[in-house]
Design a protein around this motif. Structure first.
Motif, PDB file in Angstrom:
ATOM      1  N   SER A  44     -24.615   8.682  13.048  1.00  0.00           N
ATOM      2  CA  SER A  44     -26.027   8.853  12.737  1.00  0.00           C
ATOM      3  C   SER A  44     -26.414  10.325  12.700  1.00  0.00           C
ATOM      4  O   SER A  44     -27.131  10.774  11.798  1.00  0.00           O
ATOM      5  N   LEU A  45     -25.929  11.082  13.655  1.00  0.00           N
ATOM      6  CA  LEU A  45     -26.219  12.518  13.694  1.00  0.00           C
ATOM      7  C   LEU A  45     -25.630  13.232  12.488  1.00  0.00           C
ATOM      8  O   LEU A  45     -26.296  14.043  11.836  1.00  0.00           O
ATOM      9  N   VAL A  46     -24.393  12.908  12.159  1.00  0.00           N
ATOM     10  CA  VAL A  46     -23.737  13.551  11.012  1.00  0.00           C
ATOM     11  C   VAL A  46     -24.446  13.194   9.713  1.00  0.00           C
ATOM     12  O   VAL A  46     -24.687  14.057   8.855  1.00  0.00           O
ATOM     13  N   LEU A  47     -24.818  11.930   9.551  1.00  0.00           N
ATOM     14  CA  LEU A  47     -25.493  11.508   8.323  1.00  0.00           C
ATOM     15  C   LEU A  47     -26.887  12.108   8.204  1.00  0.00           C
ATOM     16  O   LEU A  47     -27.340  12.420   7.104  1.00  0.00           O
ATOM     17  N   SER A  48     -27.582  12.277   9.312  1.00  0.00           N
ATOM     18  CA  SER A  48     -28.917  12.872   9.234  1.00  0.00           C
ATOM     19  C   SER A  48     -28.840  14.351   8.859  1.00  0.00           C
ATOM     20  O   SER A  48     -29.677  14.844   8.096  1.00  0.00           O
ATOM     21  N   VAL A  49     -27.847  15.051   9.365  1.00  0.00           N
ATOM     22  CA  VAL A  49     -27.658  16.446   8.962  1.00  0.00           C
ATOM     23  C   VAL A  49     -27.215  16.514   7.497  1.00  0.00           C
ATOM     24  O   VAL A  49     -27.674  17.370   6.734  1.00  0.00           O
ATOM     25  N   ALA A  50     -26.350  15.592   7.092  1.00  0.00           N
ATOM     26  CA  ALA A  50     -25.901  15.559   5.698  1.00  0.00           C
ATOM     27  C   ALA A  50     -27.052  15.213   4.754  1.00  0.00           C
ATOM     28  O   ALA A  50     -27.085  15.697   3.615  1.00  0.00           O
ATOM     29  N   ALA A  51     -27.999  14.393   5.199  1.00  0.00           N
ATOM     30  CA  ALA A  51     -29.155  14.064   4.363  1.00  0.00           C
ATOM     31  C   ALA A  51     -29.998  15.301   4.098  1.00  0.00           C
ATOM     32  O   ALA A  51     -30.454  15.521   2.972  1.00  0.00           O
ATOM     33  N   SER A  52     -30.191  16.118   5.116  1.00  0.00           N
ATOM     34  CA  SER A  52     -30.944  17.354   4.918  1.00  0.00           C
ATOM     35  C   SER A  52     -30.176  18.344   4.060  1.00  0.00           C
ATOM     36  O   SER A  52     -30.745  19.022   3.206  1.00  0.00           O
ATOM     37  N   ALA A  53     -28.875  18.425   4.282  1.00  0.00           N
ATOM     38  CA  ALA A  53     -28.055  19.367   3.519  1.00  0.00           C
ATOM     39  C   ALA A  53     -27.842  18.911   2.076  1.00  0.00           C
ATOM     40  O   ALA A  53     -27.566  19.744   1.204  1.00  0.00           O
ATOM     41  N   SER A  54     -27.996  17.630   1.816  1.00  0.00           N
ATOM     42  CA  SER A  54     -27.773  17.144   0.451  1.00  0.00           C
ATOM     43  C   SER A  54     -28.858  17.604  -0.507  1.00  0.00           C
ATOM     44  O   SER A  54     -28.680  17.524  -1.728  1.00  0.00           O
ATOM     45  N   LEU A  55     -29.965  18.095   0.007  1.00  0.00           N
ATOM     46  CA  LEU A  55     -30.988  18.662  -0.869  1.00  0.00           C
ATOM     47  C   LEU A  55     -30.452  19.867  -1.630  1.00  0.00           C
ATOM     48  O   LEU A  55     -30.900  20.153  -2.743  1.00  0.00           O
TER      49      LEU A  55
END
Length: 146
Positions: A44-55
């Motif tokens: 969950s932590l990795v995916l939430s950071v990846a969601a922000s970085a995917s911008l």
């Protein structure tokens, strides 16, 4: 070269020493382990950071989509394409992060590493969603760049 002969007991040979069995394993604890305590919080932590970085990946593509689909003057029929391109990947990753975070919080004991990572992932996803909501309320549009 010949294979060695197996040891056969005869009347004059000495018997082998008795084998000792290992002690029995201790009884399992009274509280059973709950399945799913693995890495759902960390995921969950990795995916939430990846969601922000995917911008970083979707912003240039949404700019190209906006360039190709926006009307010359006023609102056009394809104004929805650029925001869709911009928020497509972050929204999918964010939803995965939130679902894994909620599952990890429910299954983990309070204060464990998995629980802490899940809470951090939920906070990051919440901040990401709040920032998107503020932009929508400010401009009335999901497109943050125009």
């Amino acid at each position: 070269m010949s294979l060695p002969e197996p040891h056969v007991l005869t009347a004059g040979s000495t018997p082998l020493p008795p084998r000792h069995e290992p002690p029995p394993a201790p009884a399992p604890s009274a509280q059973p382990r709950r399945p799913g305590n693995g890495g759902a919080g960390i995921a969950s932590l990795v995916l939430s950071v990846a969601a922000s970085a995917s911008l970083v990946v979707t912003i240039p593509m949404s700019l190209i989509a906006a360039l190709l689909t926006r009307a010359d003057m006023g609102r056009g029929q394809l104004d929805w394409v650029a925001p869709l391109v911009l928020w497509s990947l972050p929204a999918v990753l964010g939803l995965l992060a939130v679902s894994l975070g909620i599952a990890a919080v429910r299954r983990s004991s309070s204060g464990s590493n998995n629980w802490t990572a899940a809470i951090a992932g939920l906070w990051i996803s919440g901040l990401h969603a709040a920032a998107a909501l503020m932009l929508v309320l400010r401009k009335g549009d999901f497109m943050i760049l125009f």
